[in-house]
Write an enzyme that holds these catalytic residues in place. Sequence first.
Site, PDB file in Angstrom:
ATOM      1  N   GLY A  35       1.557  -1.267  -0.042  1.00  0.00           N
ATOM      2  CA  GLY A  35      -0.080   0.006   0.228  1.00  0.00           C
ATOM      3  C   GLY A  35       0.751   1.587   0.074  1.00  0.00           C
ATOM      4  N   LEU A  36       0.496   2.562  -0.517  1.00  0.00           N
ATOM      5  CA  LEU A  36       0.987   3.878  -0.370  1.00  0.00           C
ATOM      6  C   LEU A  36       1.241   3.834   0.904  1.00  0.00           C
ATOM      7  CD1 LEU A  36      -1.594   6.171  -2.413  1.00  0.00           C
ATOM      8  CD2 LEU A  36       0.888   4.952  -3.080  1.00  0.00           C
ATOM      9  N   SER A  37       2.393   4.833   1.028  1.00  0.00           N
ATOM     10  CA  SER A  37       3.262   5.784   2.606  1.00  0.00           C
ATOM     11  C   SER A  37       2.067   6.311   3.189  1.00  0.00           C
ATOM     12  CB  SER A  37       4.943   6.320   1.353  1.00  0.00           C
ATOM     13  OG  SER A  37       5.111   6.550   2.866  1.00  0.00           O
ATOM     14  N   GLY A  38       2.417   5.413   4.305  1.00  0.00           N
ATOM     15  CA  GLY A  38       1.409   6.702   5.876  1.00  0.00           C
ATOM     16  C   GLY A  38       0.017   5.602   5.619  1.00  0.00           C
ATOM     17  N   ALA A  39      -0.313   4.681   5.119  1.00  0.00           N
ATOM     18  CA  ALA A  39      -1.985   4.167   4.837  1.00  0.00           C
ATOM     19  C   ALA A  39      -1.714   3.504   5.989  1.00  0.00           C
ATOM     20  CB  ALA A  39      -1.303   3.071   3.829  1.00  0.00           C
ATOM     21  N   GLY A  40      -0.655   2.947   6.614  1.00  0.00           N
ATOM     22  CA  GLY A  40      -0.430   1.929   8.002  1.00  0.00           C
ATOM     23  C   GLY A  40      -0.069   0.450   8.111  1.00  0.00           C
ATOM     24  N   LYS A  41       0.718   0.582   7.348  1.00  0.00           N
ATOM     25  CA  LYS A  41       1.891  -0.694   6.843  1.00  0.00           C
ATOM     26  C   LYS A  41       2.185  -1.295   8.140  1.00  0.00           C
ATOM     27  CE  LYS A  41       3.406  -0.259   3.225  1.00  0.00           C
ATOM     28  NZ  LYS A  41       3.040   1.343   2.909  1.00  0.00           N
ATOM     29  N   SER A  42       3.347  -0.620   8.161  1.00  0.00           N
ATOM     30  CA  SER A  42       4.639  -0.779  10.169  1.00  0.00           C
ATOM     31  C   SER A  42       3.568  -0.932  11.023  1.00  0.00           C
ATOM     32  CB  SER A  42       5.618   0.739   9.269  1.00  0.00           C
ATOM     33  OG  SER A  42       6.174   0.498   8.369  1.00  0.00           O
ATOM     34  N   SER A  87       6.018  -1.663  -2.761  1.00  0.00           N
ATOM     35  CA  SER A  87       5.706  -2.802  -3.262  1.00  0.00           C
ATOM     36  C   SER A  87       5.006  -2.434  -4.323  1.00  0.00           C
ATOM     37  CB  SER A  87       5.470  -3.900  -2.827  1.00  0.00           C
ATOM     38  OG  SER A  87       4.591  -3.900  -2.012  1.00  0.00           O
TER      39      SER A  87
END
Length: 424
Positions: free
Chosen positions: A12-19, A86
Amino acid sequence: MSAPGTVIWLTGLSGAGKSTIARLLAAELDRAGTPTEVLDGDEVRAALSTELGFAKRDRDTQVRRVGYLAKLLARHGVTVIVALISPYREARDAVRASLGPFLEVHIRAPLDELINRDPKGLYRRALAGEISGFTGISDPYEPPLHPELVIDTDLCDPDTATARILALLQRSADTGSDHILAGDLAAAAGKRLLDLRAEQGFDAPDDLREAGDKQAHAFLADRIAEHRPGDQLRSEESPGDGTGSRLWIVDPLDGTREFGEPDRSDWAVHVALWRDGKLAAGAVALPARDLLLTTRDAVARPRSPGRFRIAVSRTRPPALAEALAAELDGDLVPMGSAGVKIVSVLLGDTDLYVHGGGQHEWDSAAPVAVATAAGLHASRLDGSALVYGRPDAWLPDLLVCRPDDADRVLAAVRAVSALEEEKA
């Protein structure tokens, strides 16, 4: 050796909450005693990929490196959580194809929301032109077409997102046991059919065939009812109406003609599970060849050099196959059951199985499940998806080939069909 761990790929895009979600998920799995590692895109880049930029080629290289690390860890039973933008679908799909259990989770939020969050100030800099090639602003993001789960983080908090992924993992584990059960049932039914052949002999082949159909069906029906109570069954011996969220589609003896002939090994047992609109598990046993192929472990062999080979019925090769052989400059390879023909593509013995005259769902469900799990292309003759679990068990047509050959084969089918229409 331990069973391979699952790779959970958060894209997903940067800042979406993945980490954030990856860390919460890892903590929950650690508390449950599950060996877990997180591969965060920023951390891996800092440790292993400092020479890479953000061009497409570099991003794809980063995805491959992370995928390789995930494969090494998963091989030893570790559940791997990848948190990586990715952005390119082809690279993600290539990683999926190289791994075992794999769950793709699209973590998303509207772009306006991400710009407002902007925890690292990256969107502000990208919009100001200070960062080039920034995904979502000046570079594309290609969302997954068929992710196992989509989480909208503007609509749920991280704890809820984590709970949803844990539920997905549990469902995946349940499906994993379905893979094993399908294989066990197909192998056990095949063993009983071999024993029946040895006990009854071939003096009365029609009686042998009838007994094989009935006994294998009874065994599979009893075992499915025992191990999966509440699931529905569709079999050559009991078609039913195809209803149920979990429908086992079995052919107790595919290739009944060949089963009744002492020198034939091209008959099979099919066991497949149609669940939530997908072929979720399947197995094909070729008992006379001591061969079992399942959706858990099947691997497609590469195409051999030489002329194109098309698997066809040994008694009545269809006109469509003959026309395609001419169009593709190929050869017909006669053999028995539909399952054996599809498996022949998987094993590299042929390059194409095509059937235009209609079959029942049980003729192809299990071999198609195994073939697609191994990465082969399977579709209707017009390229549309194969759908099982319909009220009418009749499936009009299908083809199975390697993905690299699919465009060529579908074009040949169109050309042959057009020619037939002109003649009509």
